[in-house]
Design an enzyme around this catalytic site. Structure first.
Site: not given
Length: 503
Positions: A28, A173-174, A245, A293, A350
Site C-alpha cells: 500500500e 476496501n473496508e 489482525y 489482509e 504488508q
C-alpha cells in the site's frame, strides 16, 4: 508435558487443493512500504528503475504469487491517473487516509514492472470511496485493453505497448469502516459494487472480482454486511474479502497464541453466509474467500499516534516482530490452509516495512523479521493438497478461548514431489510436546528434514544490527519408527516444518 499429541492424515480425506495465491501479500502507499521499501532510486542497490534489488531478492525468497495494490485505506481517496505518465508531470497530493503527502513517483506502471521483476502477479484495487464505476472501467481499459481506445492508447503513449493483463481486482476496501473515505452502508456499497463489477467485466470479461466483506469479525455490521453485499453482487463477483489482525497488548502469551481460533470462526461464518446467499439465489456458483489482509499488528500503535502529519513516506506501522509473533503468524497460516477448499487468496499485510516480514533502513540494509520464516516455509513447502487433520492434543484455557489445543497443525500432500509436509505449532510455553504422526494410507516414508523456529525469549526480535537473532534451524528430532509412525518432540513455543518423502 506427560500427554502426547497425535495427528492422523489419510491421502483420500482431503480439504482441497492449495491455490498458490493463498500466499499473497500487500503493498500500500503507506509509510515506507513503497518509498524506502520496494522503491528507493538513491539506494546503492537500486536498479535502473529505482527498485531495491536487495528487497527484490528477499521477496523472491518468499515466492509470493500475488500482491495487492495500492491499498488499503489509501485507495479510497486515490486518483489512479495521478500515478501514470511522465514522472515530472505528476501531482503531489494530500493523502487523507494516513495524513501524508503522496508524491506519485510510483504508480500503476512502475508497480507492474516491479511485479515482473519479483515474479508475482497484481491484485489491483479500485477506488469506491470518492469515485465509482466510471473511473474503475477506465482503469481496466488502461491496464488491460490491447489498443485502439483512448485509455489503452494512453498506456501505449506512456511506454507500455503490451497490456498488463491484470486478472484480479478488489472492489474498494473496508467500505463499512467509519475511518474509510466514502464509507457506505451495506446496501449503498452493494449497489455501487454491483454496477462497478458489471462495467469492469464488460471491458474485460476475463477478470475476477473481490467484493468487500466486513472490516473485521468484531464489526457491528458483521455478518449482515456480507449477506447484503452478496445479495447485490453474487452474480458478478467470485470472492468476498476478510481482514483481521491480532495483538498482545496485555502481554498474555497463552491468550495471544490462541487468537487464531478466532480466525477459524471468522472463516466459518463467512463461508456460511456466502452459502446462504447461494442457496437463497438458487445459484450454482460458490463464492470463495479472499483473506486479503491478515497479520499481527500492535507494536507500532503508540509511535503512530505521535507521527507528524503531511510528510512524504514517514515511518508508519513499523512493527518490530518477536518470536511469539512468528508463532501466531504460523497459526494463522495453518488456519488458512485448513480451509483451502474456500480460502483461495490471502495477503499478509504488508510486505515491506509496514507490518511486514521484510524491513529496511533507508540507504542501508534490508533484513528478515521473525514472521518471514513461517510465511516462507508455508509458501515454499505448502503447495499441493491439504489433508483433513485428525488431531488429539492436550489443551489449555486462555482468557478469550477455552479448550485451546497445544498442537496447531495441518498437512499438505504434494503428489508431484511425493512429499507430505506437516506444519505444526507447539503453543505450550514451557514444555516440549511429544507428537505421533500417523500417515497410515501413504505407506513408507522418510524424514527429509525437520525445520524448527524456536527461541528461549518470546520477545526476541531481529534487527538491522542483529538480523539473525531469531532464525530457523534443521535440527528437529522427527524420525520414522519401526512401526512406520513419525514421532517428534516439538520444542516449547515452536514453529515446526516436518518434510516427509514418500517411498
Amino acid at each position: 508435558m506427560s500427554k502426547q499429541a497425535k495427528m492422523i492424515v489419510d491421502k483420500d480425506f482431503q480439504v482441497g487443493e492449495v491455490d498458490p495465491r493463498i500466499y499473497g501479500s500487500f503493498i500500500e502507499h503507506l509509510g515506507r512500504a513503497v518509498y524506502g521499501g520496494i522503491y528507493e532510486p538513491d539506494h546503492p542497490q537500486a536498479d535502473e528503475q529505482g527498485f531495491r534489488t536487495d528487497v527484490l531478492e528477499l521477496v523472491k525468497g518468499l515466492d509470493v504469487p500475488i500482491v495487492r495494490y495500492p491499498g488499503g485505506n489509501f485507495v479510497s481517496g486515490y486518483n489512479w491517473e495521478d500515478g501514470v505518465g511522465p514522472i515530472a508531470e505528476r501531482k503531489k497530493r494530500l493523502e487523507l487516509a494516513w495524513r501524508t503527502v503522496e508524491p506519485n513517483l510510483f504508480g500503476l506502471n512502475e508497480f507492474m514492472d516491479w511485479c515482473r521483476k519479483a515474479n508475482t502477479q497484481a491484485m489491483m484495487a479500485v477506488n469506491l470511496g470518492t469515485r465509482g464505476p466510471d473511473q474503475a472501467r477506465e482503469l481496466v481499459e488502461y491496464a488491460n485493453h490491447p489498443s485502439g481506445s483512448y485509455w489503452s492508447d494512453l498506456r501505449i503513449a506512456h511506454g507500455y505497448k503490451e497490456a498488463h493483463g491484470i486478472k484480479t481486482w478488489c472492489l474498494g476496501n473496508e467500505m463499512d469502516g467509519p475511518w474509510q473515505i466514502g464509507s457506505k452502508t451495506a446496501a449503498e456499497y452493494g449497489r455501487i459494487a454491483c454496477e462497478t463489477a458489471k462495467v469492469m467485466k464488460w471491458v474485460d470479461p476475463t477478470i475476477e472480482l473481490v467484493a468487500c466483506g466486513s472490516s473485521g469479525l468484531n464489526m457491528t455490521t458483521f455478518p449482515e454486511w456480507e449477506a447484503t453485499v452478496l445479495e447485490h453482487t453474487y452474480d458478478h463477483v467470485e470472492y468476498i474479502s476478510l481482514h483481521t489482525y491480532y495483538g498482545n497488548k496485555t502481554n498474555d502469551a497463552g491468550n495471544f497464541l490462541a487468537q487464531s481460533m478466532g480466525m477459524d470462526k471468522f472463516i466459518h461464518t463467512v463461508i456460511s453466509t456466502a452459502d446462504y446467499i447461494q442457496a437463497k439465489k438458487r445459484g450454482k456458483k460458490k463464492i470463495h474467500l479472499s483473506f486479503d489482509e491478515w497479520n499481527v499488528w500492535y507494536h507500532s500503535h503508540e509511535a503512530d499516534r505521535k507521527m507528524e502529519p503531511w510528510l512524504v513516506a514517514p515511518p508508519q506501522l513499523e512493527d518490530v516482530y518477536n518470536h511469539e509473533d512468528a508463532l501466531v503468524v504460523g497459526c494463522m497460516l495453518i488456519a488458512l490452509l485448513k480451509r483451502a477448499d474456500r480460502v483461495k487468496m490471502a495477503c499478509m499485510a504488508q510486505l515491506v516495512n509496514v507490518i511486514a516480514p521484510i524491513m529496511t533502513a533507508n540507504g542501508s540494509a534490508a533484513w528478515k523479521q521473525t514472521i518471514y520464516y513461517p510465511y516462507m516455509h508455508a509458501s515454499i513447502f505448502g503447495r499441493g493438497t491439504v489433508l483433513v487433520p485428525l488431531i488429539k492434543s492436550p489443551k489449555y484455557d486462555a482468557k478469550d478461548y477455552t479448550d485451546v489445543p497445544y498442537l496447531e497443525a495441518v498437512a499438505v500432500h504434494n503428489e508431484a514431489l511425493s512429499e507430505v509436509t506437516v506444519f505444526a505449532v507447539n503453543r505450550h510455553l514451557t514444555a516440549a510436546l511429544p507428537l505421533e504422526l500417523d500417515l497410515r494410507s501413504f505407506g513408507a516414508c522418510r524424514v527429509i528434514e525437520h525445520i524448527v523456529l524456536e527461541h528461549d525469549d518470546l520477545k526476541a526480535a531481529n534487527t538491522m544490527s542483529d538480523p539473525d537473532q531469531v532464525k530457523p534451524h534443521t535440527g528437529g528430532n522427527a524420525e520414522v519408527t519401526d512401526s512406520g509412525q513419525v514421532q517428534a518432540a516439538l520444542a516449547k513455543a515452536s514453529w515446526n516444518v516436518i518434510r516427509l518423502k514418500l517411498v
